[in-house]
Each structure stands twice: as structure tokens, then as C-alpha cells.
Design a protein around this motif. Structure first.
Motif, PDB file in Angstrom:
ATOM      1  N   ASN A  18     -50.154 -25.319 -14.354  1.00 14.45           N
ATOM      2  CA  ASN A  18     -49.171 -24.871 -13.367  1.00 14.45           C
ATOM      3  C   ASN A  18     -47.810 -24.625 -13.999  1.00 14.45           C
ATOM      4  OD1 ASN A  18     -50.969 -25.034 -11.157  1.00 14.45           O
ATOM      5  ND2 ASN A  18     -50.687 -27.246 -11.119  1.00 14.45           N
ATOM      6  N   CYS A  19     -47.419 -25.483 -14.914  1.00 11.88           N
ATOM      7  CA  CYS A  19     -46.118 -25.347 -15.562  1.00 11.88           C
ATOM      8  C   CYS A  19     -46.027 -24.018 -16.302  1.00 11.88           C
ATOM      9  CB  CYS A  19     -45.890 -26.515 -16.524  1.00 11.88           C
ATOM     10  SG  CYS A  19     -44.295 -26.464 -17.362  1.00 11.88           S
ATOM     11  N   LEU A  20     -47.056 -23.689 -17.047  1.00 14.10           N
ATOM     12  CA  LEU A  20     -47.061 -22.441 -17.803  1.00 14.10           C
ATOM     13  C   LEU A  20     -47.026 -21.233 -16.870  1.00 14.10           C
ATOM     14  CD1 LEU A  20     -47.104 -21.085 -20.535  1.00 14.10           C
ATOM     15  CD2 LEU A  20     -49.585 -21.290 -20.539  1.00 14.10           C
ATOM     16  N   ASN A  21     -47.760 -21.287 -15.773  1.00 15.29           N
ATOM     17  CA  ASN A  21     -47.752 -20.188 -14.815  1.00 15.29           C
ATOM     18  C   ASN A  21     -46.359 -19.973 -14.217  1.00 15.29           C
ATOM     19  OD1 ASN A  21     -50.481 -19.486 -15.080  1.00 15.29           O
ATOM     20  ND2 ASN A  21     -51.102 -21.034 -13.607  1.00 15.29           N
ATOM     21  N   VAL A  22     -45.686 -21.041 -13.862  1.00 12.69           N
ATOM     22  CA  VAL A  22     -44.338 -20.925 -13.287  1.00 12.69           C
ATOM     23  C   VAL A  22     -43.361 -20.406 -14.340  1.00 12.69           C
ATOM     24  CG1 VAL A  22     -42.396 -22.225 -12.301  1.00 12.69           C
ATOM     25  CG2 VAL A  22     -44.716 -22.640 -11.476  1.00 12.69           C
ATOM     26  N   ARG A  23     -43.477 -20.891 -15.561  1.00 12.48           N
ATOM     27  CA  ARG A  23     -42.588 -20.429 -16.634  1.00 12.48           C
ATOM     28  C   ARG A  23     -42.787 -18.949 -16.926  1.00 12.48           C
ATOM     29  NH1 ARG A  23     -40.299 -24.506 -20.211  1.00 12.48           N
ATOM     30  NH2 ARG A  23     -40.427 -22.942 -21.821  1.00 12.48           N
ATOM     31  N   ILE A  29     -39.599 -12.514 -13.793  1.00 12.12           N
ATOM     32  CA  ILE A  29     -38.549 -12.253 -12.807  1.00 12.12           C
ATOM     33  C   ILE A  29     -37.228 -11.988 -13.516  1.00 12.12           C
ATOM     34  CG2 ILE A  29     -37.140 -13.317 -10.989  1.00 12.12           C
ATOM     35  CD1 ILE A  29     -39.747 -14.709 -10.049  1.00 12.12           C
ATOM     36  N   THR A  30     -36.915 -12.808 -14.499  1.00 12.71           N
ATOM     37  CA  THR A  30     -35.680 -12.633 -15.258  1.00 12.71           C
ATOM     38  C   THR A  30     -35.657 -11.271 -15.940  1.00 12.71           C
ATOM     39  OG1 THR A  30     -35.443 -15.010 -15.616  1.00 12.71           O
ATOM     40  CG2 THR A  30     -34.276 -13.559 -17.156  1.00 12.71           C
ATOM     41  N   GLU A  31     -36.770 -10.873 -16.532  1.00 18.06           N
ATOM     42  CA  GLU A  31     -36.829  -9.582 -17.225  1.00 18.06           C
ATOM     43  C   GLU A  31     -36.600  -8.422 -16.257  1.00 18.06           C
ATOM     44  OE1 GLU A  31     -40.139  -7.082 -19.711  1.00 18.06           O
ATOM     45  OE2 GLU A  31     -39.960  -9.232 -20.152  1.00 18.06           O
ATOM     46  N   LEU A 117     -26.460  -3.509  -8.217  1.00 23.53           N
ATOM     47  CA  LEU A 117     -27.688  -3.478  -9.006  1.00 23.53           C
ATOM     48  C   LEU A 117     -28.566  -4.695  -8.703  1.00 23.53           C
ATOM     49  CD1 LEU A 117     -25.993  -2.414 -12.347  1.00 23.53           C
ATOM     50  CD2 LEU A 117     -27.298  -0.932 -10.795  1.00 23.53           C
ATOM     51  N   TRP A 118     -27.922  -5.849  -8.551  1.00 22.80           N
ATOM     52  CA  TRP A 118     -28.636  -7.078  -8.206  1.00 22.80           C
ATOM     53  C   TRP A 118     -29.307  -6.937  -6.836  1.00 22.80           C
ATOM     54  CZ3 TRP A 118     -27.613 -10.476  -4.134  1.00 22.80           C
ATOM     55  CH2 TRP A 118     -28.303 -11.691  -4.173  1.00 22.80           C
ATOM     56  N   GLU A 119     -28.623  -6.316  -5.891  1.00 24.50           N
ATOM     57  CA  GLU A 119     -29.203  -6.094  -4.562  1.00 24.50           C
ATOM     58  C   GLU A 119     -30.459  -5.228  -4.655  1.00 24.50           C
ATOM     59  OE1 GLU A 119     -26.009  -4.511  -2.190  1.00 24.50           O
ATOM     60  OE2 GLU A 119     -25.077  -6.482  -1.968  1.00 24.50           O
ATOM     61  N   LYS A 120     -30.450  -4.256  -5.557  1.00 27.72           N
ATOM     62  CA  LYS A 120     -31.642  -3.422  -5.759  1.00 27.72           C
ATOM     63  C   LYS A 120     -32.801  -4.264  -6.297  1.00 27.72           C
ATOM     64  CE  LYS A 120     -29.435   1.057  -6.433  1.00 27.72           C
ATOM     65  NZ  LYS A 120     -29.253   2.200  -7.336  1.00 27.72           N
ATOM     66  N   ALA A 121     -32.506  -5.207  -7.188  1.00 28.30           N
ATOM     67  CA  ALA A 121     -33.549  -6.103  -7.703  1.00 28.30           C
ATOM     68  C   ALA A 121     -34.090  -6.979  -6.578  1.00 28.30           C
ATOM     69  CB  ALA A 121     -32.993  -6.966  -8.836  1.00 28.30           C
ATOM     70  N   GLN A 122     -33.223  -7.454  -5.724  1.00 29.52           N
ATOM     71  CA  GLN A 122     -33.652  -8.262  -4.579  1.00 29.52           C
ATOM     72  C   GLN A 122     -34.599  -7.461  -3.690  1.00 29.52           C
ATOM     73  OE1 GLN A 122     -32.691 -11.583  -5.328  1.00 29.52           O
ATOM     74  NE2 GLN A 122     -31.988 -11.769  -3.240  1.00 29.52           N
ATOM     75  N   ILE A 123     -34.194  -6.242  -3.374  1.00 27.30           N
ATOM     76  CA  ILE A 123     -35.009  -5.371  -2.516  1.00 27.30           C
ATOM     77  C   ILE A 123     -36.354  -5.075  -3.183  1.00 27.30           C
ATOM     78  CG2 ILE A 123     -35.175  -3.035  -1.557  1.00 27.30           C
ATOM     79  CD1 ILE A 123     -32.070  -3.230  -1.132  1.00 27.30           C
TER      80      ILE A 123
END
Length: 149
Positions: A18-23, A29-31, A117-123
Motif C-alpha cells: 500500500n505504501c508503494l502504491n500511494v507513493r 499527481i505531482t508530475e 494554471l493550478w486551477e486547470k490541474a484541479q479541473i
């Protein structure tokens, strides 16, 4: 706000850990957020610092570290480049042991530009995962985070 949903989706297999999957999911997501933020020359970590300082400012380093749940030493290291770039400044009284951070005019401009730009990532994530899944994910992540102080 229109968001381009054209993106390669890769078939990835989960691991039994589970840890590896979340990481791995966190890295993905960060990328994606960093890709959306690329025109601003900010990565999501620095954008997040600007956003919090903008919303809370002036704010002490200690309070900021508590609010964003980041080790104070790591936070100070991450703030250094924002200060050197003229986006954040310390407005505390000289000789004070408690730094008070505030965005400069340049920092406010950089934040507001990157916010779109962040809002576009959220959407993008809301459309990709669906709002119900986003709400479930958020609840699960909050439950996981509650395991530690």
C-alpha cells in the motif's frame, strides 16, 4: 475554464504494498501538477508555499510549517529560493527571532498567474477521476494522514 484532457493514460499495475502504491500515485499527481504549472516556472511545492503565504500572510515560519505540515528545516530550505527570487520577504523587525513572511508584489503576481494554471490541474483531476472519486480519495487520504500527529 477549458482544460485539455488529451493525455496518454498508461496501463500500470498496482503492487501489494500500500505504501508503494500511494507513493507512486503521489509522484504521478505531482508530475501532472508540475506540467500544468510549467508556464509559471513554479513547481507545485513552491506554488503551495506562495498560496499559503498569500492567504495567511504575514505568517511566521513556525506557523506556516504547522499549517502545511512540513518540517521547519525543510520549509526554510524551500523558502530560500523564493526569497532569493524576490517572491517572498521577511517583514519582521530586525533582530526578531520570529520571521514574518509576506509575498512581495512580484510574489503576488507570480502566485496569481500560477493560480490559474493550478486551477486547470484541479479541473483536470476532477474530470479524470470524477467528483465522487475525488471526494472518496480526499476522505481516504485524510484518514491516512490522521494516523500521525
Amino acid at each position: 475554464m477549458e482544460v485539455n484532457m488529451d493525455r496518454n493514460i498508461f496501463n500500470k499495475k498496482s503492487f501489494s504494498c500500500n505504501c508503494l502504491n500511494v507513493r507512486r500515485a503521489s509522484q504521478a499527481i505531482t508530475e501532472v501538477y508540475d506540467e500544468f504549472l510549467a508556464p509559471s516556472n513554479l513547481k507545485v511545492g513552491k506554488f503551495s508555499l506562495l498560496k499559503h503565504i498569500y492567504q495567511l500572510g504575514p505568517v511566521s515560519v513556525s506557523d506556516l510549517a504547522l499549517i502545511i505540515r512540513l518540517d521547519r528545516t525543510t520549509l526554510v530550505r524551500n523558502l530560500k529560493s523564493l526569497e532569493e527570487s524576490g517572491l517572498v520577504r521577511d517583514i519582521s523587525i530586525e533582530g526578531s527571532r520570529n520571521r514574518q513572511l509576506k509575498l512581495t508584489d512580484k510574489g503576488v503576481e507570480a502566485y496569481r498567474s500560477a493560480e490559474r494554471l493550478w486551477e486547470k490541474a484541479q479541473i483536470f483531476f476532477e474530470e479524470y477521476l470524477g467528483l465522487d472519486n475525488i471526494n472518496t480519495l480526499t476522505a481516504i487520504l485524510s484518514k491516512i494522514e490522521a494516523l500521525v500527529p
